[in-house]
Design a protein around this motif. Structure first.
Motif, PDB file in Angstrom:
ATOM      1  N   LEU A  74       3.398  -7.605 -11.966  1.00 24.40           N
ATOM      2  CA  LEU A  74       2.656  -7.379 -10.724  1.00 24.40           C
ATOM      3  C   LEU A  74       1.618  -8.473 -10.510  1.00 24.40           C
ATOM      4  O   LEU A  74       1.488  -9.014  -9.403  1.00 24.40           O
ATOM      5  CB  LEU A  74       1.979  -6.009 -10.738  1.00 24.40           C
ATOM      6  N   ALA A  75       0.888  -8.824 -11.545  1.00 26.12           N
ATOM      7  CA  ALA A  75      -0.143  -9.858 -11.427  1.00 26.12           C
ATOM      8  C   ALA A  75       0.453 -11.202 -11.018  1.00 26.12           C
ATOM      9  O   ALA A  75      -0.163 -11.953 -10.259  1.00 26.12           O
ATOM     10  CB  ALA A  75      -0.898 -10.007 -12.751  1.00 26.12           C
ATOM     11  N   LEU A  76       1.652 -11.495 -11.491  1.00 25.84           N
ATOM     12  CA  LEU A  76       2.316 -12.765 -11.177  1.00 25.84           C
ATOM     13  C   LEU A  76       3.108 -12.713  -9.870  1.00 25.84           C
ATOM     14  O   LEU A  76       3.645 -13.723  -9.426  1.00 25.84           O
ATOM     15  CB  LEU A  76       3.242 -13.172 -12.323  1.00 25.84           C
ATOM     16  N   GLY A  77       3.200 -11.524  -9.278  1.00 27.47           N
ATOM     17  CA  GLY A  77       3.942 -11.381  -8.029  1.00 27.47           C
ATOM     18  C   GLY A  77       5.446 -11.376  -8.215  1.00 27.47           C
ATOM     19  O   GLY A  77       6.194 -11.617  -7.278  1.00 27.47           O
ATOM     20  N   ARG A  78       5.916 -11.082  -9.417  1.00 25.70           N
ATOM     21  CA  ARG A  78       7.349 -11.021  -9.716  1.00 25.70           C
ATOM     22  C   ARG A  78       7.787  -9.560  -9.623  1.00 25.70           C
ATOM     23  O   ARG A  78       7.200  -8.702 -10.273  1.00 25.70           O
ATOM     24  CB  ARG A  78       7.656 -11.550 -11.116  1.00 25.70           C
ATOM     25  N   THR A  79       8.793  -9.289  -8.862  1.00 23.12           N
ATOM     26  CA  THR A  79       9.269  -7.921  -8.611  1.00 23.12           C
ATOM     27  C   THR A  79       8.105  -6.942  -8.447  1.00 23.12           C
ATOM     28  O   THR A  79       8.016  -5.947  -9.161  1.00 23.12           O
ATOM     29  CB  THR A  79      10.243  -7.428  -9.707  1.00 23.12           C
ATOM     30  N   PRO A  80       7.201  -7.216  -7.511  1.00 23.24           N
ATOM     31  CA  PRO A  80       5.996  -6.394  -7.395  1.00 23.24           C
ATOM     32  C   PRO A  80       6.256  -4.942  -7.022  1.00 23.24           C
ATOM     33  O   PRO A  80       5.519  -4.054  -7.465  1.00 23.24           O
ATOM     34  CB  PRO A  80       5.179  -7.104  -6.317  1.00 23.24           C
ATOM     35  N   ARG A  81       7.299  -4.688  -6.256  1.00 27.26           N
ATOM     36  CA  ARG A  81       7.581  -3.299  -5.876  1.00 27.26           C
ATOM     37  C   ARG A  81       8.060  -2.500  -7.081  1.00 27.26           C
ATOM     38  O   ARG A  81       7.607  -1.383  -7.323  1.00 27.26           O
ATOM     39  CB  ARG A  81       8.604  -3.267  -4.746  1.00 27.26           C
ATOM     40  N   LEU A  82       8.959  -3.076  -7.852  1.00 29.17           N
ATOM     41  CA  LEU A  82       9.455  -2.407  -9.053  1.00 29.17           C
ATOM     42  C   LEU A  82       8.333  -2.259 -10.080  1.00 29.17           C
ATOM     43  O   LEU A  82       8.187  -1.206 -10.708  1.00 29.17           O
ATOM     44  CB  LEU A  82      10.627  -3.187  -9.642  1.00 29.17           C
ATOM     45  N   ALA A  83       7.541  -3.315 -10.259  1.00 32.31           N
ATOM     46  CA  ALA A  83       6.428  -3.264 -11.217  1.00 32.31           C
ATOM     47  C   ALA A  83       5.425  -2.187 -10.815  1.00 32.31           C
ATOM     48  O   ALA A  83       4.942  -1.426 -11.668  1.00 32.31           O
ATOM     49  CB  ALA A  83       5.745  -4.630 -11.296  1.00 32.31           C
ATOM     50  N   SER A  84       5.110  -2.094  -9.535  1.00 32.81           N
ATOM     51  CA  SER A  84       4.163  -1.075  -9.060  1.00 32.81           C
ATOM     52  C   SER A  84       4.702   0.329  -9.288  1.00 32.81           C
ATOM     53  O   SER A  84       3.966   1.229  -9.687  1.00 32.81           O
ATOM     54  CB  SER A  84       3.866  -1.278  -7.573  1.00 32.81           C
ATOM     55  N   ALA A  85       5.993   0.516  -9.035  1.00 36.56           N
ATOM     56  CA  ALA A  85       6.601   1.827  -9.261  1.00 36.56           C
ATOM     57  C   ALA A  85       6.576   2.189 -10.746  1.00 36.56           C
ATOM     58  O   ALA A  85       6.287   3.342 -11.106  1.00 36.56           O
ATOM     59  CB  ALA A  85       8.034   1.837  -8.731  1.00 36.56           C
ATOM     60  N   ALA A  86       6.847   1.231 -11.607  1.00 40.65           N
ATOM     61  CA  ALA A  86       6.803   1.485 -13.056  1.00 40.65           C
ATOM     62  C   ALA A  86       5.385   1.830 -13.498  1.00 40.65           C
ATOM     63  O   ALA A  86       5.179   2.752 -14.297  1.00 40.65           O
ATOM     64  CB  ALA A  86       7.322   0.274 -13.821  1.00 40.65           C
ATOM     65  N   LEU A  87       4.409   1.113 -12.980  1.00 43.90           N
ATOM     66  CA  LEU A  87       3.018   1.406 -13.324  1.00 43.90           C
ATOM     67  C   LEU A  87       2.617   2.796 -12.832  1.00 43.90           C
ATOM     68  O   LEU A  87       1.917   3.530 -13.530  1.00 43.90           O
ATOM     69  CB  LEU A  87       2.084   0.338 -12.756  1.00 43.90           C
ATOM     70  N   ALA A  88       3.061   3.157 -11.650  1.00 36.94           N
ATOM     71  CA  ALA A  88       2.757   4.491 -11.121  1.00 36.94           C
ATOM     72  C   ALA A  88       3.358   5.570 -12.027  1.00 36.94           C
ATOM     73  O   ALA A  88       2.713   6.582 -12.310  1.00 36.94           O
ATOM     74  CB  ALA A  88       3.288   4.625  -9.694  1.00 36.94           C
TER      75      ALA A  88
END
Length: 181
Positions: A74-88
């Motif tokens: 997420l911090a690097l802007g790589r697959t931000p939607r998937l990363a955000s969902a995983a973090l959630a």
């Protein structure tokens, strides 16, 4: 990527990177707090799969690894939607384990844990927004619906054009036949 996204994503990810690193490095310090949640999750999932780790320390480390990896993405802007969902997904059990304010009797400690619980709820809201962020571009679902609509209109136009010329041809043939009779 807009300046806002370049700044906001690393800020949102920072807590997960830090917390995930700590959980991966030393899960034992988090196990006593996590056990009420890990025990319930293990009871639900372990009978359904042989891959589920039953050791609370392994679950804490796994949760931390997901937070660390997804936070970096997420911090690097790589697959931000998937990363955000995983973090959630990792934030929910973390919050339920670490900030159980409703079980605390001391009013000051209860209030402090309520603030932390609500902070995590706010982070969850931010992650859900980030998971849905399409950078101003239509989502895949929207594009699929739009393409289907365009295809439907094109087929309808073709059908009307074909039936219109067929009806005109039939009407012309009837008129010609009537003239000859």
């Amino acid at each position: 990527m807009t300046v806002l996204r370049r700044v906001a994503r690393p800020l949102l990810a920072s807590m997960f990177i830090s917390g995930g690193y700590g959980a991966v490095r030393d899960p034992a310090r988090l196990v006593p707090v996590a056990e009420p949640v890990t025990d319930r999750v293990t009871a639900l999932l372990a009978p359904r799969t042989s891959l589920w780790p039953e050791d609370p320390a392994s679950l804490v480390r796994l949760n931390g690894a997901v937070q660390l990896g997804a936070g970096l993405l997420l911090a690097l802007g790589r697959t931000p939607r998937l990363a955000s969902a995983a973090l959630a997904a990792t934030l929910v059990p973390t919050t339920l384990a670490a900030h159980r304010y409703w079980t605390i009797e001391d009013p000051e400690k209860r209030a402090a844990q309520r603030v932390q619980f609500l902070k995590n709820a706010s982070l969850l809201g931010g992650l859900l927004i980030a998971a849905a962020d399409t950078h101003g571009k239509p989502s895949l679902a929207y594009r699929a619906r739009s393409a289907a609509g365009h295809a439907s209109h094109a087929v309808t136009r073709q059908v009307h054009a074909a039936t219109g010329s067929a009806v005109d041809g039939i009407a012309g043939a009837v008129e010609t036949t009537r003239k000859h009779l």
